[in-house]
Structures are given as C-alpha cells and as structure tokens.
Design a protein around this motif. Structure first.
Motif, PDB file in Angstrom:
ATOM      1  N   TYR A  68      36.281  37.584  42.945  1.00 13.87           N
ATOM      2  CA  TYR A  68      36.889  36.508  43.735  1.00 13.87           C
ATOM      3  C   TYR A  68      38.032  35.951  42.901  1.00 13.87           C
ATOM      4  O   TYR A  68      37.816  35.415  41.808  1.00 13.87           O
ATOM      5  CB  TYR A  68      35.858  35.428  44.054  1.00 13.87           C
ATOM      6  N   ILE A  69      39.256  36.090  43.417  1.00 13.33           N
ATOM      7  CA  ILE A  69      40.441  35.822  42.606  1.00 13.33           C
ATOM      8  C   ILE A  69      41.447  34.954  43.353  1.00 13.33           C
ATOM      9  O   ILE A  69      41.533  34.984  44.577  1.00 13.33           O
ATOM     10  CB  ILE A  69      41.126  37.136  42.177  1.00 13.33           C
ATOM     11  N   GLU A  80      41.995  39.813  34.482  1.00 13.84           N
ATOM     12  CA  GLU A  80      42.676  41.071  34.783  1.00 13.84           C
ATOM     13  C   GLU A  80      43.039  41.806  33.499  1.00 13.84           C
ATOM     14  O   GLU A  80      42.833  43.025  33.378  1.00 13.84           O
ATOM     15  CB  GLU A  80      43.939  40.782  35.600  1.00 13.84           C
ATOM     16  N   GLU A  81      43.566  41.091  32.527  1.00 14.98           N
ATOM     17  CA  GLU A  81      43.992  41.720  31.279  1.00 14.98           C
ATOM     18  C   GLU A  81      42.819  42.326  30.515  1.00 14.98           C
ATOM     19  O   GLU A  81      42.954  43.372  29.874  1.00 14.98           O
ATOM     20  CB  GLU A  81      44.715  40.691  30.407  1.00 14.98           C
ATOM     21  N   VAL A  82      41.662  41.684  30.579  1.00 15.68           N
ATOM     22  CA  VAL A  82      40.511  42.128  29.794  1.00 15.68           C
ATOM     23  C   VAL A  82      39.674  43.176  30.530  1.00 15.68           C
ATOM     24  O   VAL A  82      39.189  44.135  29.929  1.00 15.68           O
ATOM     25  CB  VAL A  82      39.631  40.921  29.404  1.00 15.68           C
ATOM     26  N   TYR A  83      39.516  43.020  31.845  1.00 16.55           N
ATOM     27  CA  TYR A  83      38.553  43.834  32.589  1.00 16.55           C
ATOM     28  C   TYR A  83      39.171  44.930  33.458  1.00 16.55           C
ATOM     29  O   TYR A  83      38.465  45.861  33.856  1.00 16.55           O
ATOM     30  CB  TYR A  83      37.701  42.941  33.498  1.00 16.55           C
ATOM     31  N   VAL A 138      47.823  44.073  43.040  1.00 12.58           N
ATOM     32  CA  VAL A 138      47.074  43.058  42.293  1.00 12.58           C
ATOM     33  C   VAL A 138      47.585  42.987  40.852  1.00 12.58           C
ATOM     34  O   VAL A 138      47.860  41.900  40.320  1.00 12.58           O
ATOM     35  CB  VAL A 138      45.564  43.359  42.314  1.00 12.58           C
ATOM     36  N   SER A 139      47.734  44.135  40.219  1.00 18.34           N
ATOM     37  CA  SER A 139      48.213  44.168  38.832  1.00 18.34           C
ATOM     38  C   SER A 139      49.607  43.567  38.710  1.00 18.34           C
ATOM     39  O   SER A 139      49.886  42.790  37.784  1.00 18.34           O
ATOM     40  CB  SER A 139      48.228  45.613  38.317  1.00 18.34           C
ATOM     41  N   ALA A 140      50.479  43.912  39.655  1.00 14.70           N
ATOM     42  CA  ALA A 140      51.855  43.421  39.602  1.00 14.70           C
ATOM     43  C   ALA A 140      51.933  41.921  39.863  1.00 14.70           C
ATOM     44  O   ALA A 140      52.766  41.219  39.271  1.00 14.70           O
ATOM     45  CB  ALA A 140      52.718  44.180  40.612  1.00 14.70           C
ATOM     46  N   MET A 141      51.077  41.416  40.733  1.00 17.57           N
ATOM     47  CA  MET A 141      51.075  39.975  40.994  1.00 17.57           C
ATOM     48  C   MET A 141      50.670  39.197  39.749  1.00 17.57           C
ATOM     49  O   MET A 141      51.240  38.137  39.449  1.00 17.57           O
ATOM     50  CB  MET A 141      50.146  39.652  42.159  1.00 17.57           C
ATOM     51  N   ALA A 165      55.085  48.087  44.505  1.00 12.71           N
ATOM     52  CA  ALA A 165      53.725  48.592  44.284  1.00 12.71           C
ATOM     53  C   ALA A 165      53.373  49.744  45.219  1.00 12.71           C
ATOM     54  O   ALA A 165      52.294  50.329  45.102  1.00 12.71           O
ATOM     55  CB  ALA A 165      52.714  47.462  44.460  1.00 12.71           C
ATOM     56  N   GLY A 166      54.273  50.046  46.151  1.00 15.00           N
ATOM     57  CA  GLY A 166      54.049  51.176  47.048  1.00 15.00           C
ATOM     58  C   GLY A 166      53.637  50.809  48.452  1.00 15.00           C
ATOM     59  O   GLY A 166      53.283  51.688  49.248  1.00 15.00           O
TER      60      GLY A 166
END
Length: 225
Positions: A68-69, A80-83, A138-141, A165-166
């Motif tokens: 849940y983000i 996001e950076e860690v997991y 998600v990564s780019a956001m 992101a495609g």
C-alpha cells in the motif's frame, strides 16, 4: 529464489511512519464520514486490476505480497529503494504475485493539487492501458518524487513519466482524473497495525500484515515458499 537487498537506517524511517500513521487515522475517519454513501466512481477495468480490493497485480507466483503506497510518501520511496530489487526478483522467478495498492493519504501535503490522488489515479490509468509498464512507472515515479509541502508533479509531468515507462495513451485518463473516486474509496482499506493505525508503506504477505525491519530477506523472502 531471490536473495535480500540492501539495508538502511530504519530507526529514523519508522519515526516518520508513526507520524504518517496518526495522520491517516484522522484522514480516513473524515473520508468515511464524507463518502460513506457516495458512489466510488468508475473502476479501472483491466485483467491485472481487482476492482473489489483495488490491487494491481504483477506476476503469477503462489505467494502474494501486497504493498500500500502513496507516491508523495518519502518512506515509501525508501521502501522502494530497499525492497524493490528483491520483490522484482521474486516476481521474475514466479515466486510471488506482487500487488500494488495506490492510495492517497498525503493530499494535504501538496498545496491543494491533490498530488497523491492524481498520481494514484495515474497508476490505475497505466495498469488499464499498458500492464507491462506498471512496475517501470512505479520506479520512475519514486525516482522523480516531489518533496512534501510542494505542489508535486503536474499532470503533464506524470504523463511524460508514464510515456517514458512504456505506457500507451494515458493522457486523457490522467487529466480527467478518471479513477479519483476509486482511489479515495481504496484509501480507506489500508490494513491497520496492532494499535489501530493505518499508514504507508504497509505490506502484507499472504494477507498477514508485517512489521518492516529494513531486511528484505527476513521480511519477505523467508515468508514465501
């Protein structure tokens, strides 16, 4: 089976989570009162979206990891950076199904632009139009995350991130804020902790809410088959 990723200083991070959790309890109560009888609006119809739970599913593994983000939440970016590397590896080797639940608890932190709701809506737009672009989006956001108390990204900037992101043509969906009401409804469903608090990021593994420690191996990998 994937292996664990990096560690970080989670003491300071979870102090922030506690603050967010207290705020969202109040926010959810207000939402429930104001929207209990309202129509949640159109649901994002796509094979990877569960219109009842709001989950956007990536992968087809037997174990389910639900996240849940809120894209304005700085702790979510740290999550996001860690997991993310571990989660993406588990998806790739068909160990898990990863669920994204985009919610909006920090609209108050974007100077009235409702960035949390707009960005969550955008993720649903991407899921409907281009499922393969969900994880890159998600990564780019998070890579482009605005600071709290700023207006956040504009719709045009979010559209550009989605395109890079495609994603296909998501412009109308994003600018029309097609799934805003759906996001609002889903924000009331964040699983609570033992003290009755709900915040972001929240993670469940096969339906069980877990307390994150900053160790992907212990928190995720060791809990899945």
């Amino acid at each position: 089976m994937a292996t664990a990723g990096r560690r970080t200083n989670w003491f300071a991070i979870w102090v922030s989570v506690a603050v967010v959790a207290v705020v969202v309890v109040v926010g959810v109560a207000v939402v429930l009162i104001n929207n209990a009888a309202s129509d949640p609006g159109p649901a994002p119809e796509a094979a990877i979206v569960n219109t009842e739970t709001g989950a956007i599913s990536v992968g087809e593994g037997p174990d389910v990891v639900a996240t849940y983000i809120d894209f304005m939440c700085p702790v979510c970016r740290q999550f996001e950076e860690v997991y993310a590397e571990t989660l993406n590896d588990l998806v790739a080797d068909a160990s898990i199904t990863l669920e994204y639940h985009p919610v909006a608890i920090l609209d108050r932190a974007s100077q009235g632009t409702q960035f949390s709701t707009r960005s969550a809506n955008a993720l649903y737009c991407v899921a409907v139009t281009s499922p393969e672009a969900v994880t890159p989006f998600v990564s780019a956001m998070y890579a482009n995350q605005p600071a709290e108390t700023t207006p956040g990204l504009t719709d045009e900037e979010i559209i550009a991130i989605a395109t890079d992101a495609g994603a296909g043509d998501v412009a109308a969906c994003i600018t029309e804020r097609r799934y805003d009401a759906f996001v609002t409804a889903q924000t009331t469903t964040i699983p609570e902790d033992a003290q009755g608090r709900a915040g972001t990021p929240t993670v469940t593994v096969n339906g069980e809410r877990i307390d994150l420690t900053g160790d992907p191996q212990a928190d995720i990998v060791d809990r899945v088959s």
